[in-house]
Design a protein around this motif. Structure first.
Motif, PDB file in Angstrom:
ATOM      1  N   GLU A 165       0.827  -1.207   0.000  1.00  0.00           N
ATOM      2  CA  GLU A 165       0.000   0.000   0.000  1.00  0.00           C
ATOM      3  C   GLU A 165       0.861   1.257   0.000  1.00  0.00           C
ATOM      4  O   GLU A 165       0.631   2.188  -0.774  1.00  0.00           O
ATOM      5  CB  GLU A 165      -0.936   0.000   1.210  1.00  0.00           C
ATOM      6  CG  GLU A 165      -1.867   1.214   1.240  1.00  0.00           C
ATOM      7  CD  GLU A 165      -2.786   1.224   2.437  1.00  0.00           C
ATOM      8  OE1 GLU A 165      -3.799   1.935   2.391  1.00  0.00           O
ATOM      9  OE2 GLU A 165      -2.477   0.538   3.434  1.00  0.00           O
TER      10      GLU A 165
ATOM     11  N   ASP B  41      -9.625   2.623  -5.613  1.00  0.00           N
ATOM     12  CA  ASP B  41      -9.953   2.163  -4.258  1.00  0.00           C
ATOM     13  C   ASP B  41      -9.963   0.646  -4.189  1.00  0.00           C
ATOM     14  O   ASP B  41      -9.488   0.045  -3.217  1.00  0.00           O
ATOM     15  CB  ASP B  41     -11.310   2.710  -3.821  1.00  0.00           C
ATOM     16  CG  ASP B  41     -11.290   4.217  -3.600  1.00  0.00           C
ATOM     17  OD1 ASP B  41     -10.175   4.778  -3.433  1.00  0.00           O
ATOM     18  OD2 ASP B  41     -12.374   4.832  -3.608  1.00  0.00           O
ATOM     19  N   GLN B  42     -10.505   0.017  -5.229  1.00  0.00           N
ATOM     20  CA  GLN B  42     -10.546  -1.445  -5.275  1.00  0.00           C
ATOM     21  C   GLN B  42      -9.123  -2.020  -5.328  1.00  0.00           C
ATOM     22  O   GLN B  42      -8.821  -3.011  -4.654  1.00  0.00           O
ATOM     23  CB  GLN B  42     -11.347  -1.916  -6.489  1.00  0.00           C
ATOM     24  CG  GLN B  42     -11.480  -3.434  -6.581  1.00  0.00           C
ATOM     25  CD  GLN B  42     -12.287  -3.874  -7.797  1.00  0.00           C
ATOM     26  OE1 GLN B  42     -12.791  -3.043  -8.556  1.00  0.00           O
ATOM     27  NE2 GLN B  42     -12.425  -5.168  -7.981  1.00  0.00           N
TER      28      GLN B  42
ATOM     29  N   ASN C  81      -7.476  -1.781  -1.958  1.00  0.00           N
ATOM     30  CA  ASN C  81      -8.019  -2.822  -1.075  1.00  0.00           C
ATOM     31  C   ASN C  81      -7.355  -4.168  -1.348  1.00  0.00           C
ATOM     32  O   ASN C  81      -7.020  -4.914  -0.414  1.00  0.00           O
ATOM     33  CB  ASN C  81      -9.537  -2.939  -1.257  1.00  0.00           C
ATOM     34  CG  ASN C  81     -10.297  -1.798  -0.602  1.00  0.00           C
ATOM     35  OD1 ASN C  81      -9.800  -1.178   0.349  1.00  0.00           O
ATOM     36  ND2 ASN C  81     -11.487  -1.510  -1.093  1.00  0.00           N
ATOM     37  N   GLN C  82      -7.169  -4.473  -2.630  1.00  0.00           N
ATOM     38  CA  GLN C  82      -6.485  -5.725  -2.995  1.00  0.00           C
ATOM     39  C   GLN C  82      -5.051  -5.735  -2.473  1.00  0.00           C
ATOM     40  O   GLN C  82      -4.572  -6.761  -1.976  1.00  0.00           O
ATOM     41  CB  GLN C  82      -6.456  -5.883  -4.523  1.00  0.00           C
ATOM     42  CG  GLN C  82      -7.767  -6.288  -5.161  1.00  0.00           C
ATOM     43  CD  GLN C  82      -7.613  -6.425  -6.668  1.00  0.00           C
ATOM     44  OE1 GLN C  82      -7.612  -5.429  -7.399  1.00  0.00           O
ATOM     45  NE2 GLN C  82      -7.466  -7.648  -7.131  1.00  0.00           N
TER      46      GLN C  82
ATOM     47  N   ARG D 297      -3.846  -4.115   0.115  1.00  0.00           N
ATOM     48  CA  ARG D 297      -3.822  -4.254   1.574  1.00  0.00           C
ATOM     49  C   ARG D 297      -3.928  -5.722   1.984  1.00  0.00           C
ATOM     50  O   ARG D 297      -3.297  -6.161   2.950  1.00  0.00           O
ATOM     51  CB  ARG D 297      -4.969  -3.457   2.206  1.00  0.00           C
ATOM     52  CG  ARG D 297      -4.769  -1.957   2.167  1.00  0.00           C
ATOM     53  CD  ARG D 297      -5.847  -1.214   2.945  1.00  0.00           C
ATOM     54  NE  ARG D 297      -5.903   0.173   2.515  1.00  0.00           N
ATOM     55  CZ  ARG D 297      -6.824   0.676   1.711  1.00  0.00           C
ATOM     56  NH1 ARG D 297      -7.800  -0.091   1.248  1.00  0.00           N
ATOM     57  NH2 ARG D 297      -6.782   1.944   1.362  1.00  0.00           N
ATOM     58  N   GLU D 298      -4.706  -6.482   1.248  1.00  0.00           N
ATOM     59  CA  GLU D 298      -4.882  -7.903   1.564  1.00  0.00           C
ATOM     60  C   GLU D 298      -3.584  -8.692   1.405  1.00  0.00           C
ATOM     61  O   GLU D 298      -3.398  -9.731   2.038  1.00  0.00           O
ATOM     62  CB  GLU D 298      -5.963  -8.512   0.665  1.00  0.00           C
ATOM     63  CG  GLU D 298      -7.367  -8.011   0.952  1.00  0.00           C
ATOM     64  CD  GLU D 298      -8.383  -8.544  -0.043  1.00  0.00           C
ATOM     65  OE1 GLU D 298      -8.000  -9.370  -0.905  1.00  0.00           O
ATOM     66  OE2 GLU D 298      -9.554  -8.137   0.038  1.00  0.00           O
TER      67      GLU D 298
END
Length: 273
Positions: A145, A170-171, A174-175, A177-178
């Motif tokens: 990130e 944003d998507q 989020n990916q 961060r996972e």
């Protein structure tokens, strides 16, 4: 003799290496991922040395690289950096599943390594795949990130507009961060991990990686020998020969047990210790 097979698993071109006498046997596996703008053939020296030790080695081609390379400019390739990383992480599971299905690998002895982008892939994959039993990051870093946000700031400074809607961005974050190991270091689960990094590296800054290493040292206090950071005082963004040899030694130490017997190229059994 080392056999080099050029093959495809679905849409993934790869080079597959093992000793000729062991080619159809069940072996420990090392997957080695190349760097950004590089190609699978550029890491054959790692693969050859690992195959000599008794490993099955796979060098996959990343999306938009080598045989998978469309006519993209360097600018367009840079914009797709995280798409490439995420696709390679998905590809790793397809590769592992294929060789498992062929009964060619020992699923309890799988290593993962890579240079630069390949090191970044390696560290992200550790958040997702418990089947990776040992890993080596050469000039990689885990801060998905943070690195992505830094890249966005650099694009803005250069008046470059990212061709993504805010919702898509944003998507993507989020990916990331996972798969960001720095946000979930407990997923290392005490697996052996080696870092190699040159202190003069300006492409993937040394201090980011070393900071993460210092942060996770407490997680390895019961088995400190499972975590190592090799700093090269003079190296920039290129792995030294010593770094190559240390990579091979790491997997030999952590994936090959002392009682394993392998047939050498001369046809004689030898114990790998």
């Amino acid at each position: 003799m080392i056999v080099v097979e050029n093959k495809r698993i679905g849409e993934i071109p790869l080079l597959h290496l093992a000793q000729k006498e062991l080619f159809d046997e069940k072996l420990p596996l090392v997957i080695f991922v190349h760097g950004f703008t590089s190609a699978k053939e550029h890491n054959l020296h790692y693969a050859y040395l690992l195959a000599e030790k008794g490993f099955r080695v796979v060098l996959p081609e990343a999306l938009y690289h080598g045989e998978r390379k469309p006519t993209l400019s360097k600018h367009d390739l840079n914009i797709r950096f995280w798409e490439i990383v995420l696709k390679m992480i998905d590809d790793l599971d397809l590769i592992k599943t294929y060789f498992e299905g062929e009964n060619k690998i020992d699923s309890q002895k799988i290593g993962l390594a890579g240079t630069s982008m390949g090191g970044i892939v390696t560290l992200g994959a550790l958040t997702k795949y418990p089947w990776v039993k040992s890993a080596v990051s050469l000039m990689g870093m885990p801060y998905y990130e943070k690195f992505a946000l830094w890249q966005l700031e650099e694009l803005k400074k250069n008046n470059i507009t990212l061709p993504l809607a805010q919702s898509d961005l944003d998507q993507l974050l989020n990916q990331l961060r996972e798969l960001d190991l720095s946000l979930q270091p407990e997923k290392l689960a005490n697996r052996p991990l080696l870092f190699w990094h040159g202190k003069q590296d300006t492409v993937v800054p040394y201090h980011f990686t070393y900071q993460f290493y210092k942060e996770i040292k407490t997680l390895y206090k019961k088995n400190p020998e499972y975590l190592q950071f090799i700093s090269d005082e003079h190296a920039d963004h290129k792995v030294s020969r010593d770094g190559v040899l240390k990579t091979v030694e790491w997997f030999e130490k952590h994936l090959l047990s002392s009682d394993m017997m392998y047939i050498t190229s001369l046809g004689e059994p030898s114990s790998i210790k």
